[in-house]
Design a protein around this motif. Structure first.
Motif, PDB file in Angstrom:
ATOM      1  N   HIS A 105       0.860  -1.174   0.000  1.00  0.00           N
ATOM      2  CA  HIS A 105       0.000   0.000   0.000  1.00  0.00           C
ATOM      3  C   HIS A 105       0.901   1.228   0.000  1.00  0.00           C
ATOM      4  O   HIS A 105       2.037   1.160   0.450  1.00  0.00           O
ATOM      5  CB  HIS A 105      -0.887  -0.001   1.241  1.00  0.00           C
ATOM      6  N   PRO A 106       0.389   2.369  -0.485  1.00  0.00           N
ATOM      7  CA  PRO A 106       1.238   3.557  -0.503  1.00  0.00           C
ATOM      8  C   PRO A 106       1.556   4.034   0.913  1.00  0.00           C
ATOM      9  O   PRO A 106       0.641   4.322   1.681  1.00  0.00           O
ATOM     10  CB  PRO A 106       0.387   4.586  -1.263  1.00  0.00           C
ATOM     11  N   GLN A 107       2.830   4.059   1.291  1.00  0.00           N
ATOM     12  CA  GLN A 107       3.244   4.561   2.599  1.00  0.00           C
ATOM     13  C   GLN A 107       4.516   5.379   2.423  1.00  0.00           C
ATOM     14  O   GLN A 107       5.488   4.903   1.835  1.00  0.00           O
ATOM     15  CB  GLN A 107       3.491   3.402   3.570  1.00  0.00           C
ATOM     16  N   ILE A 108       4.491   6.572   2.975  1.00  0.00           N
ATOM     17  CA  ILE A 108       5.506   7.563   2.618  1.00  0.00           C
ATOM     18  C   ILE A 108       6.907   7.217   3.110  1.00  0.00           C
ATOM     19  O   ILE A 108       7.895   7.660   2.540  1.00  0.00           O
ATOM     20  CB  ILE A 108       5.074   8.969   3.107  1.00  0.00           C
ATOM     21  N   ASP A 134      -6.545   7.248  -7.093  1.00  0.00           N
ATOM     22  CA  ASP A 134      -5.464   6.270  -7.065  1.00  0.00           C
ATOM     23  C   ASP A 134      -4.129   6.885  -7.475  1.00  0.00           C
ATOM     24  O   ASP A 134      -3.068   6.386  -7.119  1.00  0.00           O
ATOM     25  CB  ASP A 134      -5.791   5.092  -7.990  1.00  0.00           C
ATOM     26  N   ILE A 135      -4.193   7.942  -8.283  1.00  0.00           N
ATOM     27  CA  ILE A 135      -2.958   8.659  -8.612  1.00  0.00           C
ATOM     28  C   ILE A 135      -2.541   9.498  -7.412  1.00  0.00           C
ATOM     29  O   ILE A 135      -1.399   9.457  -6.950  1.00  0.00           O
ATOM     30  CB  ILE A 135      -3.181   9.573  -9.846  1.00  0.00           C
ATOM     31  N   GLN A 136      -3.517  10.213  -6.844  1.00  0.00           N
ATOM     32  CA  GLN A 136      -3.203  11.126  -5.740  1.00  0.00           C
ATOM     33  C   GLN A 136      -2.618  10.382  -4.541  1.00  0.00           C
ATOM     34  O   GLN A 136      -1.671  10.851  -3.917  1.00  0.00           O
ATOM     35  CB  GLN A 136      -4.480  11.848  -5.331  1.00  0.00           C
ATOM     36  N   SER A 137      -3.157   9.189  -4.250  1.00  0.00           N
ATOM     37  CA  SER A 137      -2.696   8.480  -3.054  1.00  0.00           C
ATOM     38  C   SER A 137      -1.307   7.883  -3.245  1.00  0.00           C
ATOM     39  O   SER A 137      -0.726   7.369  -2.301  1.00  0.00           O
ATOM     40  CB  SER A 137      -3.697   7.375  -2.678  1.00  0.00           C
ATOM     41  N   THR A 213      -7.467  10.548   9.488  1.00  0.00           N
ATOM     42  CA  THR A 213      -6.262  10.057  10.147  1.00  0.00           C
ATOM     43  C   THR A 213      -5.300  11.221  10.363  1.00  0.00           C
ATOM     44  O   THR A 213      -4.913  11.524  11.486  1.00  0.00           O
ATOM     45  CB  THR A 213      -5.591   8.967   9.299  1.00  0.00           C
ATOM     46  N   LEU A 214      -4.935  11.889   9.270  1.00  0.00           N
ATOM     47  CA  LEU A 214      -4.091  13.080   9.337  1.00  0.00           C
ATOM     48  C   LEU A 214      -4.770  14.192   8.547  1.00  0.00           C
ATOM     49  O   LEU A 214      -5.495  13.923   7.589  1.00  0.00           O
ATOM     50  CB  LEU A 214      -2.724  12.802   8.704  1.00  0.00           C
ATOM     51  N   PHE A 375      -9.872   6.765   0.436  1.00  0.00           N
ATOM     52  CA  PHE A 375      -8.650   6.085   0.013  1.00  0.00           C
ATOM     53  C   PHE A 375      -7.575   6.220   1.088  1.00  0.00           C
ATOM     54  O   PHE A 375      -7.695   7.024   2.008  1.00  0.00           O
ATOM     55  CB  PHE A 375      -8.149   6.688  -1.303  1.00  0.00           C
ATOM     56  N   ASP A 376      -6.511   5.428   0.932  1.00  0.00           N
ATOM     57  CA  ASP A 376      -5.376   5.535   1.852  1.00  0.00           C
ATOM     58  C   ASP A 376      -4.735   6.914   1.755  1.00  0.00           C
ATOM     59  O   ASP A 376      -4.670   7.506   0.681  1.00  0.00           O
ATOM     60  CB  ASP A 376      -4.310   4.486   1.487  1.00  0.00           C
ATOM     61  N   ASN A 377      -4.258   7.391   2.894  1.00  0.00           N
ATOM     62  CA  ASN A 377      -3.445   8.602   2.910  1.00  0.00           C
ATOM     63  C   ASN A 377      -1.993   8.145   2.953  1.00  0.00           C
ATOM     64  O   ASN A 377      -1.594   7.412   3.861  1.00  0.00           O
ATOM     65  CB  ASN A 377      -3.794   9.416   4.166  1.00  0.00           C
TER      66      ASN A 377
END
Lengths: 422, 314
Positions: A105-108, A134-137, A213-214, A375-377
């Motif tokens: 998953h996208p995680q910074i 999906d692009i933004q996340s 979440t944030l 969506f995921d942040n």
């Protein structure tokens, strides 16, 4: 029995015991399986890809079939079973056995540590064909770091017949959900199932409380009165006896609902085909209900994305493979999204042509995904996820005070935020 | 034991050197492979871990940032790690005596059998060959699952009791029952074999003499002859059980997921070192603290129970 004989016997018996234990340990350790299939005979570079074990039949074969069809590299697949894919992935990324390509998953933190490669140039030509969310996340500072393979909305599935029998309507608030669970519970069937650890509803609970979440400045936004109240309500549900606990399968598997253990189950759209097969028309879906009046109905738009290990040995070859499979070969993308479980293709062109998603319950799932989905942040990382899962464990399963537990989590999350954003 | 003492009177002067060289070769031939394995898989990792524990080692096992005792301070003030030592203590207090008693009882029972002794010995020993992971899954998914048709809940149902969620809820802590029974099943058979061997080594003359002196068979002979004769084995068994309890990982890891409780030291260290932080420095420091504790406890136990000391020198 002379005395002198005794001491040597003492030591020998201890030694024998120790050796026996070592031998037994060796025996018990047999049967290891490292999952590395024999490498094929293809020429050129070889790539390793990591996948978590999908539950639907045929998925592993499908992934291996796509990989085999790729001619420019020899791609071997590691199909990681067990519930801790992320820790196995993170640990292996440190070693020289690290995968070249992996799903996650996208995680910074993966971006900040230079672990995942910039895939902007792969995606840019087809960017408009992707779901913008999906692009933004997957975007950090204008660069795109992963290719979304599938979108997986998670919501509640329920048995219409049991709702009718109990005279229960679709719950609009968390309180109504708890009340419905009580009405639906009989000595054979529990009212509701949220998974054995309940952790998959942490994010939906936050969103349904009207929180995030944030926030956009990457500061804590989950610590609100609404969320505290939500955790309190969940605790009453946990102790009520209406919640199915310790089921043989977890939330992601449709068995609990299919086998009549529960009337409502939190699950993902991937399991819809299996549920329809088992239950026919006796199946409906609804989003996570509002926790507070200021809240909103919520669907969690999870999913999986492909990443390229920027520290791997064959970064360019890995990028080529990802482009080939997840950008160019639309027939494989469609097969992956729709032939096993139901997933929503992130490519708009595929999603629009997918007949299986156009009518009935799947269409309803797509509507919930579009209307209520979150969506995921990318800033919400594994350490923060774990911190909030601990809050859930401590105050819903253990009965601690949500306010205090969220305070503890704030410390952990802030430490992580400091590291990431300074 | 007269046989061992007579054997030492041997070795005539003839070609003593050649004999010694050959026995040296044989020594290394037999122990060499084992020693190499020990070196690579035990001593090198221990030393590496000791080295890591003095460094800031996140996401790397070849760190360069020396931090002295900082990792040790972190671990010793870490609530979760210190809590895991409490969890371990609770676990050891339950599992060590129960396994000791059960394996001794099994050994006594099997030893009394007149026929099918080999069969029962094998039956009780077999679980030792099952992996902890497989056994945990059986316990979790079929015996102690929370639904009405789980084995434990079915049995409770006969008595009209409600189904229990054995693992999900820490209050009441039923998860201990699951964890303790799975380990009992897995390891009791192995220690039974140790006791069985020791039982068969007790000279029958002792029982005959006791009978002549008027000792009643049963509790009296057991208390004053069997138990004292098993002292060496008992001590070894308790020591091994304690070390095994310290090393507990598989069943806790597989039975309890996403909990903040019921984590013995190795599980805690696993999450610490291999979780999202990949903090090998702190993890290694914790592992060394644990090693020191095991050494200390073992030495203390040796002192108290007289491990390896001659019976007569007491």
């Amino acid at each position: 029995m002379p005395d002198s004989g005794n001491s040597s016997w003492d030591r020998r018996s201890a030694l024998r015991a120790a050796l026996g234990l070592a031998a037994a340990g060796g025996l018990a350790a047999c049967g290891g399986n490292n999952g590395r299939g024999g490498g094929g005979s293809g020429s050129g570079t070889s790539l390793v890809q990591y996948f978590h074990a999908y539950g639907e039949a045929g998925t592993e074969q499908a992934i291996k079939r796509y990989a085999k069809a790729y001619e420019d590299a020899n791609v071997s697949t590691q199909w990681i079973t067990g519930s801790n894919f992320e820790s196995k992935l993170f640990a292996s990324l440190l070693t020289d056995k690290a995968p070249d390509v992996f799903e996650f998953h996208p995680q910074i933190q993966l971006v900040k540590s230079g672990q995942v490669a910039d895939l902007t140039e792969l995606i840019d030509p087809v960017k408009d064909d992707f779901n913008p969310a999906d692009i933004q996340s997957h975007t950090v500072d204008g660069k795109i770091y992963g290719v979304r393979m599938i979108d997986d909305p998670q919501f509640f599935f329920y048995r219409k017949s049991l709702f009718d029998k109990a005279g229960v309507g679709i719950p609009r608030t968390l309180d109504e959900l708890v009340a419905a669970a009580a009405e639906l519970t009989t000595d054979k069937v529990k009212g509701i199932y949220l998974g054995n650890t309940l952790h998959s509803i942490v994010n939906p609970l936050i969103w349904a409380s009207g929180a995030e979440t944030l926030d956009e400045n990457n500061e804590i936004a989950y610590h609100t009165d609404g969320v505290v109240g939500g955790f309190r309500t969940l605790r009453t549900l946990f102790t009520s006896g209406d919640l199915l606990l310790d089921a043989p399968t977890d939330f992601w598997d449709p068995s609990a609902l299919n086998q009549g253990l529960t009337a409502i189950q939190w699950c993902g759209m991937w399991a819809m085909p299996q549920m329809q097969q088992a239950l026919g028309d006796d199946l409906g879906i609804f989003p996570f209900p509002k926790v507070t009046d200021a809240g909103r109905q919520t669907v969690y738009n999870g999913g999986w994305s492909m990443f390229v290990n920027a520290k791997g040995k064959n970064v360019e070859a890995a990028k080529e493979y990802v482009k080939w499979l997840w950008i160019d070969r639309k027939e494989y993308q469609e097969d992956w999204a729709l032939s096993y479980g139901f997933h929503i293709p992130p490519r708009t062109s595929l999603a629009e042509s997918a007949d299986k998603l156009k009518s009935g319950l799947p269409a309803e799932g797509v509507r919930l995904f579009n209307e209520f989905g979150h969506f995921d942040n990318i800033g919400w990382t594994q350490a923060m996820i774990t911190a909030l899962e601990d809050v859930l464990a401590n105050c819903v399963r253990k009965g601690g005070d949500p306010e205090a537990e969220l305070g503890k989590a704030d410390g952990k999350v802030n430490r992580e935020l400091d590291k990431l954003f300074g | 034991m007269p046989t061992t003492t007579t054997r030492q009177v041997s070795a005539p002067a003839r070609s003593r050197r050649g004999l010694r060289a050959r026995s040296t070769l044989a020594f290394w031939l037999f122990t060499g492979p084992f020693l190499i394995g020990l070196l690579i898989f035990v001593y090198v990792p221990i030393l590496w871990s000791a080295w890591l524990s003095f460094f800031e080692a996140r996401f790397t096992v070849t760190p360069s940032d020396f931090v002295g005792f900082e990792n040790y301070r972190t671990m010793l003030t870490d609530e979760d790690f210190m809590g895991s030592l409490v969890t371990f203590t609770v676990f050891a207090v339950i599992i060590v005596p129960t396994t000791w008693a059960l394996s001794l009882a099994l050994a006594l029972a099997v030893n009394r059998l007149r026929f099918m002794r080999a069969f029962f010995r094998s039956v009780f020993f077999l679980p030792t060959a099952v992996s902890y992971v497989a056994a945990s899954l059986i316990w979790k998914m079929s015996i102690f699952n929370g639904v009405r048709f789980g084995l434990a809940n079915t049995v409770l149902g006969w008595f009209g009791a409600d189904g229990t969620a054995w693992l999900a809820s820490p209050d009441p802590p039923w998860y201990w029952l699951v964890i303790v029974t799975v380990r009992l099943w897995l390891q009791a058979g192995f220690y039974m074999i140790l006791f069985l061997a020791a039982l068969q080594n007790i000279p029958p003359e002792l029982y005959e003499a006791a009978a002549i002196d008027g000792a009643r068979p049963g509790w009296q002979t057991f208390r004053y002859i069997t138990l004292p004769q098993l002292r060496a084995t008992s001590t070894a068994v308790i020591l091994l059980l304690l070390v095994a309890a310290y090393q507990a990982f598989d069943e806790f890891f597989n039975l309890l997921s996403k909990t903040t409780w019921g984590r013995p030291p190795l599980v805690e260290l696993y999450y610490k070192a291999l979780g999202e932080n990949q903090d090998y420095g702190a993890g290694s420091a914790g592992a060394l603290i644990l090693t020191l504790l095991i050494c200390l406890v073992t030495l203390l136990q040796g002192r108290i129970m007289g491990f390896g000391r001659a019976e007569g020198s007491k």
